[in-house]
Design an enzyme around this catalytic site. Structure first.
Site, PDB file in Angstrom:
ATOM      1  N   LYS A   7      -0.022   1.823   0.708  1.00  7.85           N
ATOM      2  CA  LYS A   7       0.245   3.199   0.261  1.00  7.85           C
ATOM      3  C   LYS A   7      -1.012   4.031   0.123  1.00  7.85           C
ATOM      4  O   LYS A   7      -0.981   5.260   0.267  1.00  7.85           O
ATOM      5  CB  LYS A   7       1.037   3.203  -1.044  1.00  7.85           C
ATOM      6  CG  LYS A   7       0.419   2.419  -2.181  1.00  7.85           C
ATOM      7  CD  LYS A   7       0.864   0.975  -2.181  1.00  7.85           C
ATOM      8  CE  LYS A   7       0.105   0.162  -3.186  1.00  7.85           C
ATOM      9  NZ  LYS A   7       0.638  -1.163  -3.410  1.00  7.85           N
TER      10      LYS A   7
ATOM     11  N   GLY B  86       0.232 -11.812  -9.016  1.00  4.65           N
ATOM     12  CA  GLY B  86      -0.014 -11.181  -7.709  1.00  4.65           C
ATOM     13  C   GLY B  86       0.270  -9.687  -7.702  1.00  4.65           C
ATOM     14  O   GLY B  86       0.493  -9.093  -6.643  1.00  4.65           O
TER      15      GLY B  86
ATOM     16  N   GLU C  47      -3.832  -4.545  -7.542  1.00  3.83           N
ATOM     17  CA  GLU C  47      -4.556  -4.119  -6.352  1.00  3.83           C
ATOM     18  C   GLU C  47      -5.898  -4.863  -6.328  1.00  3.83           C
ATOM     19  O   GLU C  47      -6.363  -5.376  -7.361  1.00  3.83           O
ATOM     20  CB  GLU C  47      -4.815  -2.606  -6.404  1.00  3.83           C
ATOM     21  CG  GLU C  47      -3.560  -1.756  -6.277  1.00  3.83           C
ATOM     22  CD  GLU C  47      -2.794  -2.046  -4.992  1.00  3.83           C
ATOM     23  OE1 GLU C  47      -3.353  -1.925  -3.898  1.00  3.83           O
ATOM     24  OE2 GLU C  47      -1.608  -2.412  -5.091  1.00  3.83           O
TER      25      GLU C  47
ATOM     26  N   ASP D 224      -2.705   4.178  -7.992  1.00  2.00           N
ATOM     27  CA  ASP D 224      -1.688   3.526  -7.157  1.00  2.00           C
ATOM     28  C   ASP D 224      -0.345   4.259  -7.281  1.00  2.00           C
ATOM     29  O   ASP D 224       0.334   4.494  -6.275  1.00  2.00           O
ATOM     30  CB  ASP D 224      -1.551   2.050  -7.572  1.00  2.00           C
ATOM     31  CG  ASP D 224      -0.446   1.361  -6.797  1.00  2.00           C
ATOM     32  OD1 ASP D 224      -0.650   1.076  -5.602  1.00  2.00           O
ATOM     33  OD2 ASP D 224       0.641   1.124  -7.370  1.00  2.00           O
TER      34      ASP D 224
ATOM     35  N   LYS E 245       1.865   6.372  -4.432  1.00  4.49           N
ATOM     36  CA  LYS E 245       3.294   6.168  -4.157  1.00  4.49           C
ATOM     37  C   LYS E 245       4.095   7.464  -4.283  1.00  4.49           C
ATOM     38  O   LYS E 245       4.996   7.707  -3.477  1.00  4.49           O
ATOM     39  CB  LYS E 245       3.839   5.092  -5.105  1.00  4.49           C
ATOM     40  CG  LYS E 245       3.301   3.705  -4.747  1.00  4.49           C
ATOM     41  CD  LYS E 245       3.578   2.699  -5.845  1.00  4.49           C
ATOM     42  CE  LYS E 245       3.106   1.316  -5.460  1.00  4.49           C
ATOM     43  NZ  LYS E 245       3.025   0.392  -6.604  1.00  4.49           N
TER      44      LYS E 245
HETATM   45  P1  NAP Z   1      -4.999  -9.113  -1.192  1.00  7.30           P
HETATM   46  O1  NAP Z   1      -4.413 -10.314  -1.822  1.00  7.30           O
HETATM   47  O2  NAP Z   1      -6.282  -8.566  -1.717  1.00  7.30           O
HETATM   48  O3  NAP Z   1      -5.160  -9.432   0.358  1.00  7.30           O
HETATM   49  C1  NAP Z   1      -5.808  -8.559   1.240  1.00  7.30           C
HETATM   50  C2  NAP Z   1      -6.043  -9.286   2.543  1.00  7.30           C
HETATM   51  O4  NAP Z   1      -6.572  -8.360   3.476  1.00  7.30           O
HETATM   52  C3  NAP Z   1      -7.029 -10.438   2.448  1.00  7.30           C
HETATM   53  O5  NAP Z   1      -6.598 -11.470   3.280  1.00  7.30           O
HETATM   54  C4  NAP Z   1      -8.330  -9.839   2.988  1.00  7.30           C
HETATM   55  O6  NAP Z   1      -9.155 -10.787   3.635  1.00  7.30           O
HETATM   56  C5  NAP Z   1      -7.793  -8.868   4.017  1.00  7.30           C
HETATM   57  N1  NAP Z   1      -8.673  -7.710   4.219  1.00  7.30           N
HETATM   58  C6  NAP Z   1      -8.994  -6.743   3.336  1.00  7.30           C
HETATM   59  N2  NAP Z   1      -9.816  -5.842   3.903  1.00  7.30           N
HETATM   60  C7  NAP Z   1     -10.018  -6.264   5.162  1.00  7.30           C
HETATM   61  C8  NAP Z   1     -10.788  -5.762   6.251  1.00  7.30           C
HETATM   62  N3  NAP Z   1     -11.524  -4.667   6.141  1.00  7.30           N
HETATM   63  N4  NAP Z   1     -10.770  -6.465   7.411  1.00  7.30           N
HETATM   64  C9  NAP Z   1     -10.050  -7.600   7.547  1.00  7.30           C
HETATM   65  N5  NAP Z   1      -9.283  -8.110   6.540  1.00  7.30           N
HETATM   66  C10 NAP Z   1      -9.281  -7.450   5.372  1.00  7.30           C
HETATM   67  O7  NAP Z   1      -3.970  -7.886  -1.240  1.00  7.30           O
HETATM   68  P2  NAP Z   1      -2.382  -7.944  -1.339  1.00  7.30           P
HETATM   69  O8  NAP Z   1      -1.975  -7.980  -2.750  1.00  7.30           O
HETATM   70  O9  NAP Z   1      -1.850  -8.938  -0.393  1.00  7.30           O
HETATM   71  O10 NAP Z   1      -2.010  -6.457  -0.843  1.00  7.30           O
HETATM   72  C11 NAP Z   1      -2.101  -6.119   0.498  1.00  7.30           C
HETATM   73  C12 NAP Z   1      -1.563  -4.717   0.719  1.00  7.30           C
HETATM   74  O11 NAP Z   1      -0.214  -4.647   0.265  1.00  7.30           O
HETATM   75  C13 NAP Z   1      -2.290  -3.616  -0.051  1.00  7.30           C
HETATM   76  O12 NAP Z   1      -2.257  -2.430   0.703  1.00  7.30           O
HETATM   77  C14 NAP Z   1      -1.444  -3.442  -1.298  1.00  7.30           C
HETATM   78  O13 NAP Z   1      -1.569  -2.163  -1.878  1.00  7.30           O
HETATM   79  C15 NAP Z   1      -0.080  -3.626  -0.702  1.00  7.30           C
HETATM   80  N6  NAP Z   1       0.954  -4.040  -1.637  1.00  7.30           N
HETATM   81  C16 NAP Z   1       0.724  -5.101  -2.448  1.00  7.30           C
HETATM   82  C17 NAP Z   1       1.716  -5.510  -3.301  1.00  7.30           C
HETATM   83  C18 NAP Z   1       1.535  -6.650  -4.243  1.00  7.30           C
HETATM   84  O14 NAP Z   1       2.389  -6.813  -5.129  1.00  7.30           O
HETATM   85  N7  NAP Z   1       0.496  -7.450  -4.122  1.00  7.30           N
HETATM   86  C19 NAP Z   1       2.955  -4.814  -3.327  1.00  7.30           C
HETATM   87  C20 NAP Z   1       3.151  -3.741  -2.454  1.00  7.30           C
HETATM   88  C21 NAP Z   1       2.148  -3.368  -1.619  1.00  7.30           C
HETATM   89  P3  NAP Z   1      -9.857 -12.001   2.823  1.00  7.30           P
HETATM   90  O15 NAP Z   1      -8.720 -12.831   2.328  1.00  7.30           O
HETATM   91  O16 NAP Z   1     -10.679 -12.695   3.831  1.00  7.30           O
HETATM   92  O17 NAP Z   1     -10.624 -11.347   1.715  1.00  7.30           O
HETATM   93  N1  HSE Z   2      -0.553  -3.088  -7.557  1.00  7.88           N
HETATM   94  C1  HSE Z   2       0.752  -2.620  -7.235  1.00  7.88           C
HETATM   95  C2  HSE Z   2       1.576  -2.534  -8.490  1.00  7.88           C
HETATM   96  C3  HSE Z   2       1.396  -3.520  -6.241  1.00  7.88           C
HETATM   97  O1  HSE Z   2       1.173  -3.104  -9.515  1.00  7.88           O
HETATM   98  O2  HSE Z   2       2.628  -1.875  -8.471  1.00  7.88           O
HETATM   99  C4  HSE Z   2       2.725  -2.993  -5.732  1.00  7.88           C
HETATM  100  O3  HSE Z   2       2.562  -1.826  -5.008  1.00  7.88           O
END
Ligand code: NAP
Ligand code: HSE
Length: 338
Positions: free
Chosen positions: A101, A179, A182, A193, A197
Site C-alpha cells: 500500500k 507478523g 511493517e 500505514d 490505506k
Molecule cells: P517482510 O517480512 O519485511 O518481508 C519483506 C521481504 O521483501 C523480505 O523477504 C525482503 O528480503 C524482501 N525485500 C525488501 N526490500 C527488498 C528489495 N529492495 N529487493 C529485494 N527484496 C526486498 O514484510 P511482510 O510483512 O512480508 O510485508 C510485505 C509487504 O506486504 C509489505 O508491502 C507490507 O506492507 C504488505 N503487507 C503486509 C502485511 C502483514 O500483515 N505482514 C499485511 C498486508 C500487507 P530479505 O528477507 O532478504 O530481507
Molecule cells: N502493518 C500492517 C498492519 C500490516 O498492522 O495493519 C497489514 O497491512
C-alpha cells in the site's frame, strides 16, 4: 495443462506464507488447467533461511528477474527499488499482484494508468485477507458519502492489549511475533500505514486523483496513547481508536488519520476490537460494514491468492473509480479527535 511462471518479489512474512499456501492450491489450479511454477524469488539476503522456498530459486540480482514470467507477485514493501521493478514489470505488460500500500499511495501518479488499464491487483494492500477492495469496487452504482475505518492491525492489537492492561512495548513485541508490523513499525504507530490505506480506498471509491501529500498532512498516530488515557475514556463510556476517514469538505474529498473517541457501542468499536473494521456510507445503499483480520502472513497471503485467481479467470485488477465529485450538503459523521 498451461504452465504459468511467477516471479516473486519478497519472501518475508507474507511471501513465505504465500509459497506455503501455493502447495495447497495445486488441485484447484489444476482444475482451471493451470500449473503454477515459481520461476525465481528476489530478496535482499539470499543466505537467510526460508524453509518453504527452494534455495536455487532465490536471487538478489534484479537483472533477468522478470524474464520469461507471466505475472509478478510483489510482497516486498517499500517505494524505491521495489517500486521501480513493479513499474518495469507493468511497462512490459505483465500483470502485477501487490500487497504494497505504501507504493500504491506514494507512487500513484506512475501506477495509475496501469491500474486504470486493469493490470494491477491489490486486494491484500488494505485489510489483508478481508476482501474490501473487491466489494467496494462493486459499489460504483452508488454515490460515496464517507468512509471510516480501523485499518491498521498493529494499532488495533496494541490498543486492545493496552485496554487489557498490557504495556505498550510488550504489546508491540507481541504484534511483531504475530507478523503484523511493517518493516519500519513507525509506519504503523505513526498512522502512516493507515494513511496509505485510506488513500487506496479513497481512489477506489471517491476520487482517483486523491493526493498522498494531502492525506499525509492530516495524519496522526498513537505513539502518545497510554493505558491511562484508554482507561479514562472507558470510564466516560468511550473508546479511543485510530480511525482513517474519507469525507467531502468544501466540494472535494479529503482523508485523515487520527486517534478518535467513539462511544463504546459504536459499530467500529464493536466490530474492530483487535482487528480491522470499515464503515462505508453511500447513496442509495446506505451504511455497510466490513470486519475481519487485517494483518498477518497467512491472511494476507490468502488475498494474494484471491488476486491470482482473479487474474487467471480473466478479470481485470482493481480499477479506481472514474472521478466522482462529492455532492454538496451531504451529512457526514463527525468524529471527536482524542
Ligand atoms: P517482510 O517480512 O519485511 O518481508 C519483506 C521481504 O521483501 C523480505 O523477504 C525482503 O528480503 C524482501 N525485500 C525488501 N526490500 C527488498 C528489495 N529492495 N529487493 C529485494 N527484496 C526486498 O514484510 P511482510 O510483512 O512480508 O510485508 C510485505 C509487504 O506486504 C509489505 O508491502 C507490507 O506492507 C504488505 N503487507 C503486509 C502485511 C502483514 O500483515 N505482514 C499485511 C498486508 C500487507 P530479505 O528477507 O532478504 O530481507
Ligand atoms: N502493518 C500492517 C498492519 C500490516 O498492522 O495493519 C497489514 O497491512
Amino acid at each position: 495443462m498451461k504452465t504459468v511462471r511467477v516471479a516473486l518479489l519478497g519472501a518475508g512474512t507474507v511471501g513465505q506464507a504465500w509459497v506455503g499456501l501455493l502447495s495447497q492450491h495445486q488441485d484447484r489450479l489444476a482444475a482451471l488447467g493451470v500449473r503454477l511454477e515459481l520461476a525465481r524469488v528476489l530478496v535482499r539476503d539470499a543466505q537467510r533461511s526460508r524453509p518453504a522456498i527452494p534455495s536455487h530459486l532465490l536471487t538478489t540480482d534484479p537483472k533477468g528477474f522478470l524474464e520469461g514470467v507471466e505475472v509478478l507477485v510483489e510482497v516486498a514493501g517499500g517505494t524505491g527499488r521495489v517500486g521501480d521493478l513493479v513499474l518495469e514489470a507493468l511497462s512490459r505488460g505483465l500483470p502485477v499482484i501487490t500487497a504494497n500500500k505504501a507504493l500504491l499511495a506514494e507512487r500513484w501518479g506512475e501506477l495509475r494508468p496501469y491500474a486504470e488499464g486493469g493490470q494491477l491487483y491489490y486486494e491484500a494492500s488494505v485489510m489483508a485477507g478481508t476482501p474490501v477492495l473487491g466489494a467496494l469496487q462493486s459499489l460504483w452504482g452508488n454515490r460515496t458519502q464517507e468512509l471510516h475505518g480501523i485499518v491498521n492491525g498493529t494499532c488495533s492489537y496494541l490498543i486492545r492489549r493496552m485496554e487489557e492492561g498490557a504495556g505498550y512495548q510488550k504489546a508491540l513485541e507481541e504484534a511483531r511475533q504475530l507478523g503484523y508490523l511493517e518493516a519500519d513499525p513507525r509506519l504503523d504507530v505513526g498512522g502512516i500505514d493507515a494513511a496509505h490505506k485510506i488513500c487506496v480506498l479513497g481512489r477506489l471509491t471517491a476520487d482517483p486523483a486523491l493526493e498522498w501529500s494531502q492525506v499525509l498532512q492530516r495524519t496522526r498516530g498513537i505513539e502518545h496513547l497510554t493505558p491511562e488515557a484508554l482507561a479514562e475514556a472507558r470510564r466516560s463510556g468511550q473508546a479511543i481508536r485510530l480511525v482513517a476517514s474519507l469525507y467531502p469538505e468544501g466540494g472535494s474529498w479529503v482523508a485523515a488519520v487520527r486517534p478518535v473517541r467513539l462511544p463504546l457501542e459504536h459499530p467500529l468499536v464493536l466490530l474492530g476490537s483487535g482487528r480491522n473494521a470499515l464503515m462505508y456510507r453511500g447513496e442509495p445503499i446506505g451504511t455497510l460494514y466490513f470486519a475481519g483480520a487485517g494483518a498477518g502472513g497467512a491472511v494476507t497471503a490468502s488475498a494474494v491468492m484471491d488476486d491470482l485467481y482473479r487474474w487467471l479467470s480473466g478479470a481485470p485488477g482493481h480499477l479506481p473509480i472514474p472521478r466522482a465529485v462529492p455532492a454538496s450538503g451531504l451529512e457526514v459523521e463527525r468524529l471527536e479527535e482524542a
